[in-house]
Design an enzyme around this catalytic site. Structure first.
Site, mmCIF file in Angstrom:
data_model
loop_
_atom_site.group_PDB
_atom_site.id
_atom_site.type_symbol
_atom_site.label_atom_id
_atom_site.label_comp_id
_atom_site.label_asym_id
_atom_site.label_seq_id
_atom_site.Cartn_x
_atom_site.Cartn_y
_atom_site.Cartn_z
ATOM 1 N N GLU A 175 1.164 23.127 -15.151
ATOM 2 C CA GLU A 175 0.970 22.875 -16.575
ATOM 3 C C GLU A 175 1.521 23.978 -17.471
ATOM 4 O O GLU A 175 0.802 24.545 -18.299
ATOM 5 C CB GLU A 175 -0.520 22.658 -16.872
ATOM 6 C CG GLU A 175 -1.085 21.429 -16.190
ATOM 7 C CD GLU A 175 -2.470 21.038 -16.702
ATOM 8 O OE1 GLU A 175 -3.078 21.830 -17.438
ATOM 9 O OE2 GLU A 175 -2.926 19.948 -16.364
ATOM 10 N N GLU A 382 -3.345 16.021 -10.407
ATOM 11 C CA GLU A 382 -4.733 16.143 -10.863
ATOM 12 C C GLU A 382 -5.127 14.884 -11.609
ATOM 13 O O GLU A 382 -4.379 14.406 -12.470
ATOM 14 C CB GLU A 382 -4.922 17.320 -11.832
ATOM 15 C CG GLU A 382 -4.836 18.673 -11.198
ATOM 16 C CD GLU A 382 -5.036 19.796 -12.212
ATOM 17 O OE1 GLU A 382 -5.751 19.604 -13.228
ATOM 18 O OE2 GLU A 382 -4.457 20.873 -11.990
HETATM 19 C C1 BG6 Z 1 -6.031 21.119 -15.887
HETATM 20 C C2 BG6 Z 1 -5.891 22.401 -15.124
HETATM 21 O O1 BG6 Z 1 -5.411 21.251 -17.091
HETATM 22 O O2 BG6 Z 1 -7.312 20.736 -16.294
HETATM 23 C C3 BG6 Z 1 -7.106 22.767 -14.290
HETATM 24 O O3 BG6 Z 1 -4.750 22.367 -14.316
HETATM 25 C C4 BG6 Z 1 -8.365 22.504 -15.085
HETATM 26 O O4 BG6 Z 1 -6.985 24.091 -13.872
HETATM 27 C C5 BG6 Z 1 -8.397 21.027 -15.441
HETATM 28 O O5 BG6 Z 1 -9.531 22.871 -14.402
HETATM 29 C C6 BG6 Z 1 -9.654 20.576 -16.167
HETATM 30 O O6 BG6 Z 1 -9.880 21.338 -17.314
HETATM 31 P P1 BG6 Z 1 -11.249 22.138 -17.513
HETATM 32 O O7 BG6 Z 1 -11.082 22.937 -18.737
HETATM 33 O O8 BG6 Z 1 -12.308 21.128 -17.613
HETATM 34 O O9 BG6 Z 1 -11.403 22.998 -16.292
#
Ligand code: BG6
Length: 484
Positions: A175, A382
């Site tokens: 990202e 993800e």
């Molecule tokens: C993504 C990242 O943007 O979102 C992760 O790659 C992150 O590292 C995930 O954990 C979820 O976001 P958050 O702020 O809820 O952890």
């Protein structure tokens, strides 16, 4: 039908899961510093105020560094085909550019990768997930200096050599488009807003060149391996049919997301992006050598993370720069004067659990948009649902909301496959609970519960209902979802 080789997996990242932040020679990273809240003044977002001692930080995280064997046994039990995780640069080279690699750090990943290979779980390894070495930040200002390109390539090349034949899929960085909006991950201390924005774009350019250089090194060192960057992707819809709003949505999609695909897959900055940088006086130095490196470092597939979509409307030209800066990190209300303003899409339902506007169809749209630009195999790195979970007295966790979210999104992957889009893998964020970057352990994503919160916890692992559900999805190669 999902292909028989489809990579049903889960994901994590080093600083969010490993803990042991200064053990066995590991150096400090910018992600550690941000998580430990050492310098909160550098990124005074509301979200950051929640991170740190009050919840849980990267010091212990999920203690995966010490419990990795138990975690991999659970992955085996779940039937994972792939596990996407990141290597901490500062475990390999504690200061970022040390002469010799740190043996203990290398050994940790040797053991992990060997075990995954033994169990037939494909290791999908991210080289850099928000955790730039603090040593290099202090030495020359991190990504803002060109030296970072060579240091990253040296680190990446070491890993390609060392894990040659054992890692078949590499992910360069996670990202980059989200990272350049978060000064804590870039170590930016400049207070002048215009100069700060110029530094962000310089960092962005150096990261693109570093990425291309590392891709070329990977191709040279291990021609059998496949490599790609990972983009954060959220399709933006025009809030109305007004041409101004339609163009605004197009501007968000292009200036936050699509320009990256063009650079990674075509090796060139698109005209609309160069125009935007130039007109705002943010254009970084792009040398002929940089251009040649970008052309020579085309990725093999494309990877992106998807959580939700958003909407956009036209934005006036005369918004004060301070206002723009205030909403810079907030994807739900950020703006680019004269070009676009993000806003909530009221047609998409909002979850009462986490206030997300959940949009599975947005994932189908995302596949079409991304594939149209790159025409490469696609991988979801993800996708997951973050919410507080309840550990019942009988040690069960009934996370039906997470199951519903995952199911609805996997259905949309199938839609994309029916469209003829070659989707090669899907990774649930996350396998076990990790430290959320915005809310610590208050927001959980895992299929496996980790007993830890702001008060401590014994770090025991408990399988959530979603663990058993995903196990069945994998065992039936997705049929358990599709046949209903
Ligand atoms: C993504 C990242 O943007 O979102 C992760 O790659 C992150 O590292 C995930 O954990 C979820 O976001 P958050 O702020 O809820 O952890």
């Amino acid at each position: 039908m999902f292909n028989k080789d489809f990579l049903w997996g889960c994901a994590t990242s080093a600083f969010q899961v490993e803990g042991a932040y200064n053990e066995d020679g590991k150096g400090l990273s910018l992600a550690d510093i941000r998580s430990l809240n050492i310098n909160p003044a550098e990124e005074p977002t509301k979200a950051l105020a929640n991170v740190g001692d009050k919840i849980a930080d990267s010091k212990v995280a999920s203690d995966h560094y010490h419990r990795w064997e138990e975690d991999v046994e659970l992955m085996k039990e779940c039937g994972l085909k792939s596990y996407r995780f990141s290597i901490a640069w500062t475990r390999i080279f504690p200061n970022g550019d040390d002469e010799n690699a740190n043996e203990a750090g290398v050994l940790f990943y040797d053991n992990l990768i060997n075990k995954l290979n033994e169990y037939g779980i494909e290791p999908i390894v991210t080289l850099y997930h928000f955790d730039f070495p603090n040593g290099l930040q202090e030495k020359y200002g991190g990504w803002s200096d060109r030296q970072s390109i060579n240091d990253f390539d040296r680190y990446a090349s070491y890993l390609f050599e060392h894990f040659k034949g054992r890692v078949r899929y590499w992910l360069v960085n996670n990202e980059q488009n989200a990272m350049i909006r978060r000064d804590g991950y870039l170590g930016i201390k400049e207070t002048n807003i215009l100069k700060r924005e110029q530094i962000r774009h310089r960092c962005n350019h150096h990261m693109f060149v570093a990425c291309a250089k590392a891709i070329a090194s990977c191709h040279r060192i291990d021609p059998e391996a496949k490599i790609a960057p990972v983009m954060a992707y959220a399709p933006h819809y025009p809030l109305t049919g007004k041409p101004e709003d339609v163009l605004a949505a197009r501007n968000v999609n292009d200036l936050y997301f699509h320009y990256m695909i063009e650079i990674h897959c075509r090796g060139e900055y698109p005209g609309y992006y160069l125009r935007w940088l130039t007109e705002n006086n943010w254009l970084p130095e792009i040398t002929d050598e940089d251009k040649a490196i970008l052309k020579n470092g085309i990725c093999d597939f494309y990877a992106f993370n998807y959580y939700r979509s958003n909407a956009a409307v036209a934005c006036p030209k005369d918004v004060p720069i301070e206002e723009v800066e205030k909403f810079r990190v907030d994807a739900r209300s950020r703006m680019l004067p004269g070009l676009c303003k993000c806003t909530a899409n009221t047609y998409v339902k909002e979850s009462s659990l986490n206030k997300w506007r959940i949009d599975p169809i947005g994932l189908h749209i995302a596949f079409r948009n991304v594939y149209e630009l790159c025409h490469m195999p696609l991988m979801i790195c993800e996708n997951g649902f973050g919410a507080p979970d309840t550990l019942e007295s009988n040690l069960q966790i009934h996370d039906d909301y997470r199951i519903e979210y995952l199911k609805e999104h996997i259905e949309q992957i199938h839609e994309a496959i029916l469209d003829g889009i070659p989707v090669i893998g899907y990774h649930v964020w996350t396998f076990m609970d990790v430290v959320s970057t915005s809310e610590g352990f208050r927001k959980r994503y895992g299929l496996v519960y980790v007993d830890r919160d702001e008060k401590g916890g014994n770090l025991n692992r408990y399988k959530k209902d979603s663990f058993y559900w995903y196990k069945n999805v994998i065992a039936t190669n997705g049929e358990s979802i599709l046949e209903k």
